[in-house]
Structure formats: structure tokens, C-alpha cells
Design a protein around this motif. Sequence first.
Motif, PDB file in Angstrom:
ATOM      1  N   GLY A  48       0.829  -1.206   0.000  1.00  0.00           N
ATOM      2  CA  GLY A  48       0.000   0.000   0.000  1.00  0.00           C
ATOM      3  C   GLY A  48       0.852   1.239   0.000  1.00  0.00           C
ATOM      4  N   ARG A  49       0.233   2.359   0.386  1.00  0.00           N
ATOM      5  CA  ARG A  49       0.952   3.629   0.394  1.00  0.00           C
ATOM      6  C   ARG A  49       2.201   3.567   1.270  1.00  0.00           C
ATOM      7  N   GLU A  50       2.119   2.747   2.358  1.00  0.00           N
ATOM      8  CA  GLU A  50       3.252   2.700   3.278  1.00  0.00           C
ATOM      9  C   GLU A  50       4.274   1.664   2.859  1.00  0.00           C
ATOM     10  N   PHE A 260      -1.356   2.109 -10.202  1.00  0.00           N
ATOM     11  CA  PHE A 260      -1.170   3.559 -10.311  1.00  0.00           C
ATOM     12  C   PHE A 260      -1.006   4.220  -8.945  1.00  0.00           C
ATOM     13  N   GLU A 261      -1.393   3.488  -7.906  1.00  0.00           N
ATOM     14  CA  GLU A 261      -1.179   4.026  -6.565  1.00  0.00           C
ATOM     15  C   GLU A 261       0.287   3.977  -6.190  1.00  0.00           C
ATOM     16  N   ILE A 262       0.986   2.923  -6.681  1.00  0.00           N
ATOM     17  CA  ILE A 262       2.378   2.790  -6.235  1.00  0.00           C
ATOM     18  C   ILE A 262       3.398   3.182  -7.295  1.00  0.00           C
ATOM     19  N   GLY A 495     -10.611  -2.206   2.912  1.00  0.00           N
ATOM     20  CA  GLY A 495      -9.515  -1.389   3.469  1.00  0.00           C
ATOM     21  C   GLY A 495      -8.395  -1.375   2.448  1.00  0.00           C
ATOM     22  N   TYR A 496      -7.631  -0.290   2.387  1.00  0.00           N
ATOM     23  CA  TYR A 496      -6.578  -0.210   1.368  1.00  0.00           C
ATOM     24  C   TYR A 496      -5.356  -1.053   1.722  1.00  0.00           C
ATOM     25  N   ASP A 497      -4.938  -1.002   2.993  1.00  0.00           N
ATOM     26  CA  ASP A 497      -3.764  -1.777   3.366  1.00  0.00           C
ATOM     27  C   ASP A 497      -4.209  -2.816   4.384  1.00  0.00           C
ATOM     28  N   ASP A 501     -10.311  -1.743   8.283  1.00  0.00           N
ATOM     29  CA  ASP A 501     -11.158  -1.486   7.115  1.00  0.00           C
ATOM     30  C   ASP A 501     -11.805  -0.100   7.204  1.00  0.00           C
ATOM     31  N   ILE A 502     -11.875   0.592   6.070  1.00  0.00           N
ATOM     32  CA  ILE A 502     -12.541   1.908   6.028  1.00  0.00           C
ATOM     33  C   ILE A 502     -14.051   1.678   5.929  1.00  0.00           C
ATOM     34  N   LEU A 503     -14.420   0.699   5.126  1.00  0.00           N
ATOM     35  CA  LEU A 503     -15.833   0.359   4.998  1.00  0.00           C
ATOM     36  C   LEU A 503     -16.076  -0.934   5.763  1.00  0.00           C
ATOM     37  N   GLY A 520     -21.197  12.441   4.332  1.00  0.00           N
ATOM     38  CA  GLY A 520     -20.311  11.845   5.336  1.00  0.00           C
ATOM     39  C   GLY A 520     -19.110  12.729   5.513  1.00  0.00           C
ATOM     40  N   ARG A 521     -18.459  12.569   6.665  1.00  0.00           N
ATOM     41  CA  ARG A 521     -17.309  13.421   6.957  1.00  0.00           C
ATOM     42  C   ARG A 521     -16.186  13.130   5.982  1.00  0.00           C
ATOM     43  N   THR A 522     -15.331  14.118   5.811  1.00  0.00           N
ATOM     44  CA  THR A 522     -14.214  13.919   4.901  1.00  0.00           C
ATOM     45  C   THR A 522     -13.345  12.750   5.379  1.00  0.00           C
ATOM     46  N   GLY A 523     -12.970  11.926   4.424  1.00  0.00           N
ATOM     47  CA  GLY A 523     -12.143  10.757   4.745  1.00  0.00           C
ATOM     48  C   GLY A 523     -12.944   9.573   5.243  1.00  0.00           C
ATOM     49  N   SER A 524     -14.294   9.665   5.209  1.00  0.00           N
ATOM     50  CA  SER A 524     -15.103   8.559   5.757  1.00  0.00           C
ATOM     51  C   SER A 524     -15.186   7.381   4.780  1.00  0.00           C
ATOM     52  N   GLY A 525     -14.823   7.588   3.515  1.00  0.00           N
ATOM     53  CA  GLY A 525     -14.795   6.461   2.574  1.00  0.00           C
ATOM     54  C   GLY A 525     -15.807   6.561   1.445  1.00  0.00           C
ATOM     55  N   LYS A 526     -16.361   7.749   1.188  1.00  0.00           N
ATOM     56  CA  LYS A 526     -17.400   7.893   0.153  1.00  0.00           C
ATOM     57  C   LYS A 526     -16.835   7.595  -1.250  1.00  0.00           C
ATOM     58  N   SER A 527     -15.692   8.217  -1.550  1.00  0.00           N
ATOM     59  CA  SER A 527     -15.100   7.982  -2.876  1.00  0.00           C
ATOM     60  C   SER A 527     -14.700   6.521  -3.023  1.00  0.00           C
ATOM     61  N   THR A 528     -14.223   5.957  -1.941  1.00  0.00           N
ATOM     62  CA  THR A 528     -13.830   4.544  -1.967  1.00  0.00           C
ATOM     63  C   THR A 528     -15.029   3.675  -2.340  1.00  0.00           C
ATOM     64  N   LEU A 529     -16.176   4.010  -1.781  1.00  0.00           N
ATOM     65  CA  LEU A 529     -17.392   3.250  -2.073  1.00  0.00           C
ATOM     66  C   LEU A 529     -17.714   3.323  -3.574  1.00  0.00           C
ATOM     67  N   LEU A 536     -13.330  -0.802  -9.513  1.00  0.00           N
ATOM     68  CA  LEU A 536     -11.900  -0.471  -9.530  1.00  0.00           C
ATOM     69  C   LEU A 536     -11.168  -1.191  -8.388  1.00  0.00           C
ATOM     70  N   TYR A 537     -11.886  -1.458  -7.321  1.00  0.00           N
ATOM     71  CA  TYR A 537     -11.350  -2.254  -6.215  1.00  0.00           C
ATOM     72  C   TYR A 537     -12.363  -3.334  -5.887  1.00  0.00           C
ATOM     73  N   LYS A 538     -11.860  -4.383  -5.196  1.00  0.00           N
ATOM     74  CA  LYS A 538     -12.780  -5.463  -4.811  1.00  0.00           C
ATOM     75  C   LYS A 538     -12.991  -5.415  -3.313  1.00  0.00           C
TER      76      LYS A 538
HETATM   77  N1  LIG Z   1      -5.273   4.722  -2.599  1.00  0.00           N
HETATM   78  C1  LIG Z   1      -5.352   4.765  -1.291  1.00  0.00           C
HETATM   79  N2  LIG Z   1      -4.498   4.054  -0.525  1.00  0.00           N
HETATM   80  C2  LIG Z   1      -4.591   4.061   0.798  1.00  0.00           C
HETATM   81  N3  LIG Z   1      -5.518   4.762   1.485  1.00  0.00           N
HETATM   82  C3  LIG Z   1      -6.387   5.497   0.786  1.00  0.00           C
HETATM   83  C4  LIG Z   1      -6.352   5.547  -0.636  1.00  0.00           C
HETATM   84  N4  LIG Z   1      -7.343   6.362  -1.073  1.00  0.00           N
HETATM   85  C5  LIG Z   1      -7.959   6.815   0.031  1.00  0.00           C
HETATM   86  N5  LIG Z   1      -7.389   6.301   1.144  1.00  0.00           N
HETATM   87  C6  LIG Z   1      -7.799   6.533   2.527  1.00  0.00           C
HETATM   88  O1  LIG Z   1      -9.110   6.023   2.682  1.00  0.00           O
HETATM   89  C7  LIG Z   1      -9.876   6.875   3.479  1.00  0.00           C
HETATM   90  C8  LIG Z   1     -11.175   7.218   2.733  1.00  0.00           C
HETATM   91  O2  LIG Z   1     -10.840   7.986   1.611  1.00  0.00           O
HETATM   92  P1  LIG Z   1     -11.974   8.504   0.608  1.00  0.00           P
HETATM   93  O3  LIG Z   1     -11.315   9.252  -0.466  1.00  0.00           O
HETATM   94  O4  LIG Z   1     -12.829   7.364   0.236  1.00  0.00           O
HETATM   95  O5  LIG Z   1     -12.781   9.479   1.577  1.00  0.00           O
HETATM   96  P2  LIG Z   1     -13.959  10.482   1.229  1.00  0.00           P
HETATM   97  O6  LIG Z   1     -15.043  10.202   2.202  1.00  0.00           O
HETATM   98  O7  LIG Z   1     -14.313  10.450  -0.202  1.00  0.00           O
HETATM   99  O8  LIG Z   1     -13.235  11.845   1.600  1.00  0.00           O
HETATM  100  P3  LIG Z   1     -13.519  13.335   1.036  1.00  0.00           P
HETATM  101  O9  LIG Z   1     -14.887  13.757   1.453  1.00  0.00           O
HETATM  102  O10 LIG Z   1     -12.454  14.118   1.733  1.00  0.00           O
HETATM  103  O11 LIG Z   1     -13.322  13.280  -0.432  1.00  0.00           O
HETATM  104  C9  LIG Z   1      -9.028   8.064   3.824  1.00  0.00           C
HETATM  105  O12 LIG Z   1      -8.524   7.867   5.129  1.00  0.00           O
HETATM  106  C10 LIG Z   1      -7.903   8.016   2.843  1.00  0.00           C
HETATM  107  O13 LIG Z   1      -6.707   8.467   3.415  1.00  0.00           O
END
Ligand SMILES: Nc1ncnc2c1ncn2[C@@H]1O[C@H](COP(=O)(O)OP(=O)(O)OP(=O)(O)O)[C@@H](O)[C@H]1O
Length: 712
Positions: A48-50, A260-262, A495-497, A501-503, A520-529, A536-538
Motif C-alpha cells: 500500500g501507500r506505506e 497507479f497508486e504505487i 480497506g486499502y492496506d 477497514d474503512i468500509l 459523510g465526513r471527509t475521509g469517511s470512505g465515500k469515494s472509496t465506495l 476499480l477495487y474489490k
Molecule cells: N489509494 C489509497 N491508498 C490508501 N488509502 C487510501 C487511498 N485512497 C484513500 N485512502 C484513505 O481512505 C480513506 C477514505 O478515503 P476517501 O477518499 O474514500 O474518503 P472520502 O469520504 O471520499 O473523503 P472526502 O470527502 O475528503 O473526499 C481516507 O482515510 C484516505 O486516506
Amino acid sequence: MNFLNKMPVLLQRNNYECGIACIAMLISKQEGQKIETRKLKGSKEHIGREGTDLQYLKGLSESVGYTFKAYKVPKLPEQVLEGYLQSPLMVHWDYNHFIVVEMVQDTHITIIDPAKGRRKISSEEFYAHYSGVAVSLRKQNKQGYSLTHLTSKSAIGRLGKYLSKEKKLLVYIILLSFLFQGLNLIAPFFTQYVIDTFMQSEQGNMNLKTLALLAGIVTIVFFGLSIVRMFWIIKLQVHINKRLTHQFVRKVFSLPMKFFEINSSGDIATRINNIAVIREIVSRLASTLILDISLLVVFSGVMLFYSPLLSVLVFAGAAIQVVCTMYLLPKIEVFTKQEVNSQASFQSQLVEILRSMTFVKTVGNTDSVEQELNGVFNDQIDHFSKKMKISSVLGGVSNSINLSLPLLVIIFGVAIGMQSGMTIGAVVAFSTIAGRFMSPLGSIIGSLESIKMVEEMMDRIESVLEEEDEILNQENGAQFDPARDRIELDQVHFGYDSKEDILQGIQLTVHPKDHICLIGRTGSGKSTLFKLIAGLYKPTQGSIRIGNHSLDQMNLVQLRDNIGYIVQDVSLFNDTILNNIKYFNESVSDQDAIQAAKDACIHDDILQFPMGYHTIVGENGISLSGGQRQRISIARVLAKKPSLLLIDEGTSNLDQKTEQEVLSNLRRRDMTVISITHRTSSFKEYESVYELKGGSLHLVETQHPSNLAATN
Ligand SMILES: Nc1ncnc2c1ncn2[C@@H]1O[C@H](COP(=O)(O)OP(=O)(O)OP(=O)(O)O)[C@@H](O)[C@H]1O
């Protein structure tokens, strides 16, 4: 330590690979053969990112028959010197990196940093970076366990795969090169003939006229052959470049998001540019290497025929050159790798800085940014200059031998010739051939240096080509029927790593033509969903179903054809507005594009621009306002007439009135809409509003009959 058995320096290709590169070095050392980092990768899901964690590296080592033991050792160099621990070891560095401690001596510590190469450092410097954890790797006693599948093939072998498709062309080039050099070979005989005949004959003048004519004909033939040979070489270059580039680009498009993340975009672009370098080197090698080797054999034969004794002298000179090459080539290889790696880092940083130029400019003092960039570039130049210095030592050895050998040959030749009956012409001819013999040898040595360059670049390209494609089920996947298929998320976790889990158990049903909204609050996982819905992810647990099928079984190409994804970060390319809206999609007519622009409420703005739809927007739409860029990107998505629209804060730059207009225009289009927003004012445009909180979805309000019971 035998230099042939030295631990190979394996450099990381991206910031996430340091741990794997260290493991590859430790295993290479124990196996006595070079293990390729790119072949030593476990499941990418865990990178992952780390980067990689110790757990992942442990699993990876065990999967190839090695035990992996991590120790907390505060005083590592002392422990090694006292014999409690044995080097080489992998150690944690700066809390975010891994390096190898190759050797500990009283005066210094030799480390191999996969980002920078081998270095000797003092114990003070060591402690300034050491994070307190060391790892030892030992081979398990597994009888007959072979790691040959992880070893590296030579660049020539790997290139053979691509060159085999150009067999005919290669044969032509090689044959012509032989002919070319054959004509070259005539020169010494010609010299011998002229000298000996002229000195002995009274009618030398007569012979000279014929010889001059012959020389003229040979020159013309030579010219013709060189032109034809060059054209074939160009043809070969074009074929290699096209084939590799097309294959690479195709691959890049079929890779999963994880890639593309790494890997940064600058790095990927550098790899594509490397193909041009490979093209140049390969075509040069194709036209010279086989020829040079053959010439060495032919010249050796001719020299032995003339005088075995003088030949020994020439072979001794050649042996000195070969030994020097064997010693210096590994050093050139390391610097070549470092140069190519830092070139990629420089490109990545440059791209990133250029992309954020507005920010950079407004920082005020750009010196620090400039210094940072220059620092990376200086690294590249530093490696280049070190490589060139070694290369020039090698060149110096070769030049000196080239210069002195013919002279020595003449001196010894005259002395020997007196006794063995060699004519002066034969000695001069031998000396010319000796000079010619050294030239292919020098050329082969130059080729070996180039091969190291190709090897590194091929590695970088092949590591992409060998990546696993995203599974798209294009041939036999289930088709999405937008009019009937519901989208159902059942207990979805992600979860990414390897972290939490984020979701965590998302439950959601979206009916055809629903317009729903996620908050939802920023970083809550909306875009991930959204990324999960677009495949794009499973999910790590639970399932996403489209109609009667799991997302895994769907034809993702057809599904994505039906999805319109309006992302947060707008990216426009430097072309006309019309082309930006059409986005290379030939099925989008001008009419569709204009209608989409009307629905995105940007049509009137476009008409105000000097060239209307043909106005060039500049790089990433620099000549447009944020809201205009966003509306053009909405129009681009609408133009392809999606049946499922995912809006990820895609209207956040619009004023409330324009946003509402856009949203009500969307109503007229026959679509399912899922939108992420932070604006409560737009709630009334949706049937249901869900909040993502603590990893799960909660229904906030609804006008949808099937959900009313749930809210009640
Ligand atoms: N590619 C990634 N690798 C690792 N962690 C990620 C990656 N993309 C997002 N995250 C982490 O996942 C969490 C959710 O991110 P996400 O972009 O889904 O949030 P969001 O609710 O859409 O936020 P915002 O409202 O700020 O856009 C965040 O903590 C973010 O740091």
C-alpha cells in the motif's frame, strides 16, 4: 571477499519496493545468483501507500524457502562485531525504509540502500537513521527447492523474445554488415599488395591505375551497401519501438488501480521514453555485436596464419582489456541502474511540480522547490558522471592498447620477420590487422556497457509488462441491464492496506433510475465506495451484486461503458472544448456534445469564448474557471450517455443555483444517479440521502417508497 561473489546491488523501482529489494539481495547472496526483485513479489494487495510491512516480507521470504527473523537490536553494529548477530542483515531505516547492512567493520559499516546503492558510513551516521529493528534471512533446509524461476535472464535473452519477430530483417542486416566489413578487410591485403608490388616492380605505375579503378568501384559499392544497411536498421528500430511502445501502452490501460497508486506518472512516462533508448541500442547491437564477434574469430585466424608468435602478443593485449572489463563492468552496471532510477525520480518530481505550478508560484520563495528538484537531478548527473569516469578508464585502457599494440607488432615483427622470412608488407599488414582486431574487441566491450543499460531499462519495462491485468471478463462476463438491474451492496468491507477497514459492512440497494445521495465526513470512505461500485477495487468481504450477478462476474468493460464517473479532481487536456467533451469517443456526435454541454449548464459560457467549442483550454484547462472546468467535465461524462452516473462532489465548484439547474437537467436524462455531496441544499433533488459514518451507511431521509419503512 571475492568480487564475483559480492552481494549484488538491487535497486528499488519505486518507494514501496525497498523491503522486497533487500530480501532479494539477501537471498541472492545466499543463493550465489542474482534474484530479480520484480519476480519476488507476493500478492500486490498487501502493498500500500506505506510500502510493505514486516508481516508481508516474512510471508514472502517463507514462500521461497527462507526463515525470516526480526530482532529488536538497539546496538546492532556492536552486536555484529561481538558475533551475536551475523551480517548481512536487513534493517529498518528512518522508520519508513529498509536497507541492507552488508558488513560491519571497526572503522565503518557497509550498507546497501536500495534507493541509493552501496555506501560506507560511520557508526554515527548509522545511528542517526537506524530504527532499531534488524532482520536475518536464512535458507530453510529444503532439499531440491529451486529458485531458478526467480533468477534474472540476460538482457539479450529477453530481447530475443522481441527480436525473434524481426528474424528476416535481422538476417539481412547481419549479412550486409558482414559484406560491409568484408570490404573493410580488403584494405590490409590491398596495402600489402601495393607495398610489396610497388617496391619490387618496375611497372608499378600500370598496376596502380588498375588498383585505383578497383578502389573507386569498391568505394561506390561500399556507399550503396551502407545506405541499404542503414535503411534496414531504421526499419528494425521502427518495428522494435512500435511493438514495445504499443504493448506497453496497452498494458498500462489494462492494469488495475493498485498499480497507479504505487507507480508515479512521471516514472511510467520515463519507462515509455526508455523504449527509444532500447531501440537505439538494440539496433546498434544487432548490426554490430554478431559481426564483431565473427570479426574477432576471422581476424584471430588471419593473424595466426600470418604469425602465431606475433598473435600471442596481440592476444596478451586483448587479455588485459578483457580482465579490466570484467573488473569494471559490475561497477558500471550499478551506476547505470542508479542513473536510470534517478532519471525516473527526476521526471516524477518534475511532472508533479509542473502540475502544481499555481501553488508553486504563490509559495513566493521557490528556491527550496528548485533546490529539491536540482538535488534529484544532481543525483542523476552524479551517477552518470561516475559511470562515465569508469567507462573512460576502460576506454583509456582500450585506446592505449590500440595505440601501442600496432607499434609493438611492427617492432617485434621486424625482428621476427628477419628470421622467419616475413616481408615488410606482411608485417605492416599484420600490424593493420592487429589494429582491426582490437577495434571489434573495443566495440564488444562498448556493447557490454550498452547491454547493461538495456538490461536495466528492459527490467523496468518488463516489470510493467509482467504485471497482472485487471480481470474485466470482456469475453464472457454478464451484461449490465441498466433498465432492470439493481445494484446491491451486501455487508461490504474494504480497506486499502492491512490496516483497519474503512468500509465495515455497507448495506445499500440502488434501484434503476434512483437518484440517491451520500454524505459523510471527509475521509469517511465515500469515494472509496464509488470505486468499489465501478469495480476499480474489490471488497475484502461481502458482495456487490448487479442484477443477478456478483460484480466479479460482470463484463466490466460493458459495465463501465454504462457508467459515468464525475470525479472530484477535474482533468482536462490541452485541446479544444469540443474534443475535451468528446474525449476520443467516436460515437459521440457534435450534437451529443452540445446537448451534454447544455445539460451541464456550460453551453452559454462556451458560446462566449472567442472560438466557441473550438477554443483551446490550455493544459488541464488553465484558461477556465474552476466551475467551468467542472461543468466541462460533467458534459464529457454526460456526452457518453451513461445509465449510471456517479458524481463524486462533481458540482462542488458550482454556485447553488447552477448546481440545482444541472441536477434538474440530470433528471431529464434517463439515468440512475448516486451523488456525493457536502451541500444540504441539494438534498431535495434526491429520493434518499445516506450518511457514511464509522464505516457503515445510515439512511438519513428518503422519499423513496421502498425505503420509507426503513426510516420510519
Ligand atoms: N489509494 C489509497 N491508498 C490508501 N488509502 C487510501 C487511498 N485512497 C484513500 N485512502 C484513505 O481512505 C480513506 C477514505 O478515503 P476517501 O477518499 O474514500 O474518503 P472520502 O469520504 O471520499 O473523503 P472526502 O470527502 O475528503 O473526499 C481516507 O482515510 C484516505 O486516506
